[in-house]
Design an enzyme around this catalytic site. Sequence first.
Site, mmCIF file in Angstrom:
data_model
loop_
_atom_site.group_PDB
_atom_site.id
_atom_site.type_symbol
_atom_site.label_atom_id
_atom_site.label_comp_id
_atom_site.label_asym_id
_atom_site.label_seq_id
_atom_site.Cartn_x
_atom_site.Cartn_y
_atom_site.Cartn_z
ATOM 1 N N TRP A 77 0.811 -1.215 0.000
ATOM 2 C CA TRP A 77 0.000 0.000 0.000
ATOM 3 C C TRP A 77 0.843 1.264 0.000
ATOM 4 C CZ3 TRP A 77 -0.507 -4.132 3.279
ATOM 5 C CH2 TRP A 77 0.164 -4.053 4.498
ATOM 6 N N ARG A 78 2.164 1.097 -0.024
ATOM 7 C CA ARG A 78 2.999 2.299 -0.097
ATOM 8 C C ARG A 78 3.356 2.646 -1.525
ATOM 9 N NH1 ARG A 78 6.866 1.688 5.244
ATOM 10 N NH2 ARG A 78 5.229 2.252 6.714
ATOM 11 N N GLU A 90 -5.773 0.991 5.408
ATOM 12 C CA GLU A 90 -5.927 1.408 6.803
ATOM 13 C C GLU A 90 -7.043 0.651 7.507
ATOM 14 O OE1 GLU A 90 -3.845 2.897 8.426
ATOM 15 O OE2 GLU A 90 -2.627 3.713 6.822
ATOM 16 N N GLN A 95 -6.126 -3.226 13.981
ATOM 17 C CA GLN A 95 -5.967 -4.376 14.882
ATOM 18 C C GLN A 95 -5.519 -5.639 14.160
ATOM 19 O OE1 GLN A 95 -6.838 -4.392 18.686
ATOM 20 N NE2 GLN A 95 -5.759 -2.642 17.851
ATOM 21 N N GLY A 134 -11.067 -11.318 9.765
ATOM 22 C CA GLY A 134 -11.620 -10.974 11.067
ATOM 23 C C GLY A 134 -12.213 -9.585 11.145
#
Length: 406
Positions: A77-78, A90, A95, A134
Amino acid sequence: MLVISIEDETSTLTRGHLRTAWALIDSFGWNGIKTRLQGADVKVAGIRSSECRPLNARAIARALGAWYARARRDLPWRRSRDPYRVWVSEIMLQQTQVERVKDFYQRFLALFPTVESLAAADEHDVLRAWEGLGYYRRARQMHAAAKVLATEHGGIFPRTVAALRGLPGIGRYTAGAIASIAMDLPEPIVEANSRRVLARLAGYAKRLDRPGGDEPIWKIAHSLVPQRDAGRFNQALMDLGAMVCTPDRPLCTACPLARMCDAKNSGRVSRIPMKSVRRATKQLREAAIIVRRGARVLVQKREEGEWWAGLWDFPRVQAAARKIHQAIGESKTLQPLACTQPKALGTFTHTVTHHRITLAVVACTAARTGKLSQNLAWVAVDKLGELAMTSPGRRIAKMIAQPSVR
DNA sequence: AAGACGGGGTG
DNA sequence: CACCCAGTCTT
């Protein structure tokens, strides 16, 4: 006598007025203040002098930036600053550890490359792309936010943290992350890594694990975030926390900020930040029932407000091993099907948050076909792969897909 | 001010 | 098993 120059104003303060000074620092941010306090006993940014050490924002940004230039992680994602992509990363990273997110991120973007494509998608397909990651609420909130963005914002992300926070699933951290990383706005962030780095840097030893407990850390973050390249600075902070300033056995000898770190200089690295108290795990006993009807099995969609809401699972009954048969007979879902030939297939445990579920797996055959409510469906065993399933559900689906069990 | 929400990796 | 993780939202 202390003199603090703030923007165009000059205030002259005595030590008796330090409270006022902190209020001013709080209002304007450390960066906005040209200070001549070096020799004084003044600390930083809205935090009482007894609680933390002063920090030199410029020196920190310089040392951290140099370190980041050579040590930064190469993360998927960079490679883009497209707000949509930053947003997806993000949300996934909430978590959830970086290594786990990588593959999900790539797959998700291949399926939903734009906010419009996500907004137009079926929720079940979004959940299926999320299966195994999750915190499924994240996927549903993101889907909802995509619809808002597409219909009310023309697919364009708002450019303030306040507006970003109005979207479902975007809280204080995520808003700051999107604003700084995708838009280069000078917004601070506090998350697991930077929280630890900043607490140690400032020697902030008070409890952080209660609501508002990390407010001082936000003040510190705000005082340090540079006007330019805030996204780079924030990511550097996170990388430092992830790779050097780790929870256990941090690599202080490799840390570019060690010289300025109060926890290190005072020998308190292992005690800062303070460990939080953990809640006891609760034991639950349930059974998952595989109801067969020819080549098909009964599956149930988890309801709103339940664990795994929106995902499919095998029907459950809450009972210890010896009472499963009785529980099936009393189950509103299963009773009408007049299940026969119950057979225990085994037991495994599944842990969710602070619950530990001992899950017995029982197969049976439906003698009748009850009228199915909307959240129930008969599905061929070899089509279970098309469903977004809970983790235990998926495990059972794989179990019964084996020829030996069929 | 607490609790709920997932799952997997690590020692 | 205990601890941890690029948090958010609801009671």
